[in-house]
Design an enzyme around this catalytic site. Structure first.
Site, PDB file in Angstrom:
ATOM      1  N   TYR A 143       0.817  -1.223   0.000  1.00 29.76           N
ATOM      2  CA  TYR A 143       0.000   0.000   0.000  1.00 29.76           C
ATOM      3  C   TYR A 143       0.847   1.267   0.000  1.00 29.76           C
ATOM      4  O   TYR A 143       0.376   2.336  -0.352  1.00 29.76           O
ATOM      5  CB  TYR A 143      -0.950   0.024   1.207  1.00 29.76           C
ATOM      6  CG  TYR A 143      -2.055  -1.017   1.158  1.00 29.76           C
ATOM      7  CD1 TYR A 143      -2.256  -1.798   0.022  1.00 29.76           C
ATOM      8  CD2 TYR A 143      -2.891  -1.224   2.232  1.00 29.76           C
ATOM      9  CE1 TYR A 143      -3.244  -2.755  -0.024  1.00 29.76           C
ATOM     10  CE2 TYR A 143      -3.901  -2.184   2.192  1.00 29.76           C
ATOM     11  CZ  TYR A 143      -4.063  -2.946   1.060  1.00 29.76           C
ATOM     12  OH  TYR A 143      -5.053  -3.895   1.017  1.00 29.76           O
ATOM     13  N   LYS A 194       3.478 -15.320   1.787  1.00 31.94           N
ATOM     14  CA  LYS A 194       3.398 -16.039   0.503  1.00 31.94           C
ATOM     15  C   LYS A 194       4.833 -16.335   0.086  1.00 31.94           C
ATOM     16  O   LYS A 194       5.290 -15.974  -1.012  1.00 31.94           O
ATOM     17  CB  LYS A 194       2.633 -15.156  -0.510  1.00 31.94           C
ATOM     18  CG  LYS A 194       2.233 -15.846  -1.781  1.00 31.94           C
ATOM     19  CD  LYS A 194       1.140 -16.882  -1.615  1.00 31.94           C
ATOM     20  CE  LYS A 194       0.869 -17.573  -2.940  1.00 31.94           C
ATOM     21  NZ  LYS A 194       0.051 -18.775  -2.818  1.00 31.94           N
TER      22      LYS A 194
END
Ligand code: NAD
Length: 361
Positions: A143, A194
């Site tokens: 972000y 991930k």
């Protein structure tokens, strides 16, 4: 001598002032019971600040917040301000507050309250006993990562990109918050990333694993984010404390919230290192029911409990509030949003009075 705390109150907009009034009344009783002293200062943020000063986060408000020991916010926003330019929108005030206080850790508990289990969209046997907290990194990751942008490539295609980046120290400081919380809860921490695909996640995993050596009493596990999402729906009871980055945390904390089924019940906390923490309900300003005495004040009251636990280190006082909330629900009192057949419907104010009665009896 009484322990004294300066607390900034930001009632904001919509139902904000109604639910804040209940939380303040509860805090006053808690102060008497636990021999504490709260000095409350009210300040403007969001739409009400725009109306009064032209800006959603007046400099005076940020200053007051920084000078306090904790900040209790209700909610901001409403139809009236929806079409203003972005810089003058109520939400810009909230983002400014988070940035101004350098709040990098967002804590979102998702606890199934036995009396409200029917509100969950999942089966009773899956959600019964769920009591977890998502610790989300709030100021880094994709972000905020640079570079980012949109450009036209050599073939004339328009391309947009963002950068998911974390520094070792950013991972370390959020991991420390999560390990501390896990060690005060059930001693189980699950780190979500991930790492099978992303380099940035490999750094995340390495740093979290390294920190585990400092917390031998915390059992650390790792999950890939896709599996974590699946496990949260299939078997949420396995989780205690979850720590993850900004993007994955945004999604997983909302997913975890849905397990409980009742937005009017969910508190949250945002913490930094040197500034006071910000404590607020997950829900918005509910302009559709503002001023009608229909709002559920319990998420606000539970946010005050989080403030006592995580902001002011007063866990006994926090527990007292949480027990009072459970007692009221156990006794069958409900606001409209959590109403079910056979229960007694009460308004925001009456819910507050019931809490005070429980705490003083
Ligand atoms: P919302 O959470 O305000 O309301 C969604 C629905 O839930 C509404 O029907 C509302 O009546 C109900 N609801 C919410 N809280 C409740 C409570 N405590 N008791 C009873 N019912 C409750 O979300 P929205 O309608 O999408 O947004 C309304 C405004 O709030 C918008 O301006 C939005 O930008 C703002 N907002 C602010 C925050 C915040 O302050 N952190 C968060 C989300 C939305």
């Amino acid at each position: 001598m009484k322990q004294k705390y300066r607390i900034t109150l930001l009632p904001g907009d919509g139902i904000g002032p109604e639910i804040m009034a209940v939380a303040v009344a509860v805090m006053k009783v808690i102060a008497t019971k636990f021999d504490l002293e709260f000095e409350f200062t009210e300040a403007l943020v969001g739409g009400s600040a725009i109306d009064a000063t032209g800006e959603p986060l007046p400099a005076e408000t940020l200053k007051t917040c920084k000078e306090s020991d904790a900040v209790l916010l209700a909610a901001i926003g409403g139809y009236k301000w929806d079409n203003l330019p972005r810089q003058q929108r109520p939400e810009t005030g909230l983002l400014g507050l988070r940035a101004g206080l350098e709040l990098f850790a967002n804590l979102r508990p998702a606890t199934i309250i036995p009396q409200l289990i029917e509100a969950s969209p999942l089966k009773r046997e899956i959600v019964e006993g769920v009591d977890l907290i998502v610790v989300r990194e709030l100021t880094g990751g994709i972000y905020f990562g640079q570079p980012k942008g949109t450009f036209t490539d050599e073939q004339g295609s328009t391309r947009s990109f963002n950068t998911m980046v974390y520094s070792d120290w950013e991972v370390d400081r959020i991991a420390k918050v999560a390990f501390e919380i896990a060690s005060k809860r059930n001693g189980k921490l699950c780190s979500v990333d991930k790492a099978n695909v992303l380099d940035v996640s490999q750094l995340w995993r390495d740093r979290v694993t390294l920190m585990a050596k400092d917390y031998p009493n915390v059992e650390l596990s790792h999950l890939y984010v896709d599996n974590a999402a699946m496990q949260l729906v299939r078997s949420p009871r396995q989780f205690d404390t979850i720590v993850t980055g900004n993007l994955f945390g945004d999604i997983l904390s909302d997913l975890a919230a849905v397990l409980t089924g009742s937005i009017g019940m969910l508190p949250s906390a945002s913490l930094g290192l040197k500034n006071p923490g910000l404590f607020e309900p997950v829900h918005g300003s509910a302009p559709d029911i503002a001023g009608m005495d229909k709002a559920n004040p319990l998420a606000q009251v539970l946010s005050a409990a989080m403030m006592l636990r995580y902001g002011l280190n007063q866990p006994e006082a926090a527990g007292e509030i949480e027990r009072a909330v459970n007692h009221i629900l156990e006794s069958g009192y409900r606001t409209g949003d959590i109403m079910s057949p056979g229960m007694t419907l009460v308004g925001c104010q009456q819910m507050g009075e019931l809490l005070i009665k429980t705490l003083t009896s």
